[in-house]
Design an enzyme around this catalytic site. Structure first.
Site, mmCIF file in Angstrom:
data_model
loop_
_atom_site.group_PDB
_atom_site.id
_atom_site.type_symbol
_atom_site.label_atom_id
_atom_site.label_comp_id
_atom_site.label_asym_id
_atom_site.label_seq_id
_atom_site.Cartn_x
_atom_site.Cartn_y
_atom_site.Cartn_z
ATOM 1 N N ARG A 56 0.834 -1.200 0.000
ATOM 2 C CA ARG A 56 0.000 0.000 0.000
ATOM 3 C C ARG A 56 0.879 1.264 0.000
ATOM 4 O O ARG A 56 0.531 2.272 -0.594
ATOM 5 C CB ARG A 56 -0.934 -0.034 1.218
ATOM 6 C CG ARG A 56 -2.075 0.886 1.164
ATOM 7 C CD ARG A 56 -3.383 0.278 1.739
ATOM 8 N NE ARG A 56 -3.260 -0.479 2.961
ATOM 9 C CZ ARG A 56 -3.092 0.058 4.167
ATOM 10 N NH1 ARG A 56 -3.027 1.342 4.320
ATOM 11 N NH2 ARG A 56 -2.998 -0.717 5.230
ATOM 12 N N TYR A 109 -13.677 18.460 -16.991
ATOM 13 C CA TYR A 109 -14.166 17.090 -17.183
ATOM 14 C C TYR A 109 -15.429 16.890 -16.339
ATOM 15 O O TYR A 109 -15.456 17.271 -15.168
ATOM 16 C CB TYR A 109 -13.048 16.135 -16.755
ATOM 17 C CG TYR A 109 -13.395 14.680 -16.843
ATOM 18 C CD1 TYR A 109 -13.606 14.087 -18.075
ATOM 19 C CD2 TYR A 109 -13.491 13.903 -15.698
ATOM 20 C CE1 TYR A 109 -13.922 12.736 -18.155
ATOM 21 C CE2 TYR A 109 -13.802 12.562 -15.777
ATOM 22 C CZ TYR A 109 -14.014 11.983 -17.012
ATOM 23 O OH TYR A 109 -14.317 10.656 -17.087
ATOM 24 N N ASP A 183 -5.456 19.828 -14.750
ATOM 25 C CA ASP A 183 -5.684 18.490 -15.291
ATOM 26 C C ASP A 183 -5.097 18.494 -16.706
ATOM 27 O O ASP A 183 -5.664 19.087 -17.623
ATOM 28 C CB ASP A 183 -7.196 18.201 -15.294
ATOM 29 C CG ASP A 183 -7.527 16.803 -15.807
ATOM 30 O OD1 ASP A 183 -6.725 16.241 -16.573
ATOM 31 O OD2 ASP A 183 -8.604 16.289 -15.467
ATOM 32 N N LYS A 208 -5.878 7.659 -20.309
ATOM 33 C CA LYS A 208 -5.965 8.241 -21.644
ATOM 34 C C LYS A 208 -4.582 8.172 -22.318
ATOM 35 O O LYS A 208 -4.047 7.094 -22.447
ATOM 36 C CB LYS A 208 -6.521 9.658 -21.556
ATOM 37 C CG LYS A 208 -7.758 9.781 -20.637
ATOM 38 C CD LYS A 208 -8.981 9.056 -21.173
ATOM 39 C CE LYS A 208 -10.085 8.903 -20.124
ATOM 40 N NZ LYS A 208 -10.524 10.120 -19.496
HETATM 41 C C1 LIG Z 1 -11.050 10.479 -18.185
HETATM 42 C C2 LIG Z 1 -10.699 11.767 -17.523
HETATM 43 C C3 LIG Z 1 -10.650 11.876 -16.113
HETATM 44 C C4 LIG Z 1 -11.029 10.731 -15.189
HETATM 45 O O1 LIG Z 1 -10.117 9.703 -15.264
HETATM 46 P P1 LIG Z 1 -10.475 8.126 -15.064
HETATM 47 O O2 LIG Z 1 -9.157 7.486 -15.258
HETATM 48 O O3 LIG Z 1 -11.496 7.772 -16.079
HETATM 49 O O4 LIG Z 1 -11.013 7.995 -13.679
HETATM 50 C C5 LIG Z 1 -10.264 13.097 -15.589
HETATM 51 N N1 LIG Z 1 -9.967 14.161 -16.386
HETATM 52 C C6 LIG Z 1 -10.016 14.079 -17.727
HETATM 53 C C7 LIG Z 1 -9.680 15.281 -18.557
HETATM 54 C C8 LIG Z 1 -10.380 12.883 -18.352
HETATM 55 O O5 LIG Z 1 -10.452 12.825 -19.689
#
Ligand SMILES: *Cc1c(COP(=O)(O)O)cnc(C)c1O
Length: 398
Positions: A56, A109, A183, A208
């Site tokens: 962890r 998002y 982000d 992504k």
């Molecule tokens: C997909 C996404 C998230 C969330 O991520 P997950 O891995 O699906 O939990 C956050 N910010 C952006 C810009 C995203 O495209």
């Protein structure tokens, strides 16, 4: 600093760290490690005494990935979480207390929006959503109160693919004693490194582009602030919101081709954007690499490596039914949510990613019934464009 390609291939990976001198990090699945009551000075010298305790808190495969990501984002500290959404939750939970406020660019998002409202409102944390469609950071400044602790933006935001000047907004954040979180999922460190532009924390959905093959769920948090890093580490370790060593291995392997993939995504996306702009069946195209994008000059300043990412959106001439006919006619593109992978993906936001959003909120952030989001993959660009062309014709001429 080494070039981005050299960093992508090598950063964080050091065969000398492994007893067997493995060229690439082995998948270490052990949940626990042998400890010794009296640690010998030899063990301490070799650094193997008490570094690892329990999965962890630390894991060698995970650490290798975390080091790589920190190097790529020009950060002192990097953490991986078991999803991008977890990364968002960990940042909010470790840095905010009851009564605090977050000022958020309205076009973040949708999942971040839901976390910041439905989930964190239970802890009396408020979120003020600010419309920054014109990219004007002053609007954000006027929303800051003495309770505001964090500013939060996506770079770029999607599906509208608009930009906020990271440098300007970080100046505002620091003037007002707030922290800026960016982000950076869509730009990736290949195009933009927000910490070098003044952000305090950069996060990703590693699901992504960073992993880039649609087969791992993961989140990333990077910072150079030691106090923030400790808070994040403590919460992450306490909750155990970490990915499995298998997923860390896969993401690590994907990261080694980040520069090659991102360059190709961006080249294909620019060609597609130009094609769509010239099509009689398209109302408008949003891609920061097009001179017609209202923030093209800002994009030139904020994106490096001669590219503008792999995401774009466009408005098809017609209504929701035309958009649906278009999607149904695509052959190479897959209709799906998610983005940032090898394969081209298309979606109609209003009935897919943003289905649960109220109509007036959608319209304010530019999500009309005819808005189509494309994640441009790595197929041959002529095939991608031909596919779009035949689907546009099928949608409009039927
Ligand atoms: C997909 C996404 C998230 C969330 O991520 P997950 O891995 O699906 O939990 C956050 N910010 C952006 C810009 C995203 O495209």
């Amino acid at each position: 600093m080494a070039g981005i390609g050299t960093l992508s291939v090598h950063a964080g990976n050091n065969p000398d760290e492994w007893k067997c001198k493995a060229m690439w990090p082995p998948i270490v699945t052990s949940t626990t490690y042998k400890r010794s009551i009296v640690e010998s000075s030899k063990e301490q010298e070799e650094g193997i005494s008490s570094q690892y305790t329990y999965i962890r808190s630390t894991n060698p495969t995970r650490e290798c990935l975390e080091k790589s990501l920190a190097r790529l984002e020009e950060a002192e500290y990097g953490f991986v979480t078991n999803s991008g959404s977890t990364a968002i939750a960990i940042i909010l939970q470790s840095l905010l207390s009851s009564g605090d406020n977050i000022v958020v660019a309205e076009n973040v998002y949708f999942g971040s929006n839901i976390l910041m409202t439905d989930v964190f409102s239970k802890y009396k944390i408020t979120a003020s959503f600010v419309n920054v469609l014109n990219g004007d950071p002053e609007t954000i400044e006027s929303a800051i109160t003495e309770r505001t602790k964090l500013l939060w933006i996506d770079f770029p935001c999607n599906p509208s693919v608009e930009l906020i000047d990271i440098q300007k907004i970080s100046d505002i954040a620091h003037k007002k004693d707030c922290l800026l979180v960016v982000d950076n999922t869509l730009a990736t460190p290949y195009f933009t490194r927000p910490l070098s532009l003044g952000a305090d924390i950069v996060m990703h959905s590693g699901t992504k582009y960073l992993n880039g093959h649609s087969d791992v769920l993961m989140g990333v948090i990077c910072t150079s602030n030691t106090i923030i890093a400790e808070k994040i580490r403590n919460l992450l370790t306490t909750i155990g919101a970490v990915p499995s060593p298998f997923d860390c291995y896969l993401a690590n392997r994907s990261l080694r081709t980040l520069h090659v993939r991102m360059k190709a995504h961006a080249e294909n996306a620019l060609a597609v954007a130009k094609y769509l702009e010239s099509s009689q069946f398209v109302d408008s195209v949003s891609y920061p690499g097009l001179p017609s994008h209202p923030q093209h000059e800002l994009a030139k300043k904020l994106f490096s490596n001669d590219g503008y990412g792999g995401m774009l959106s466009f408005k098809i001439k017609g209504d929701l039914e035309t958009a649906k006919r278009f999607l149904k006619s695509l052959k190479i593109f897959t209709m799906a949510v998610s983005l940032g992978s090898l394969e081209s993906i298309a979606g109609v936001c209003t009935i897919m990613t943003h289905k649960a959003m109220k109509k007036e909120d959608k319209l304010r952030i530019g999500i009309t019934d005819n808005l189509i989001r494309l994640s441009i993959g790595l197929e041959d660009v002529d095939d991608i464009i031909n596919d779009l062309e035949q689907a546009l014709e099928a949608a409009e001429l039927s």
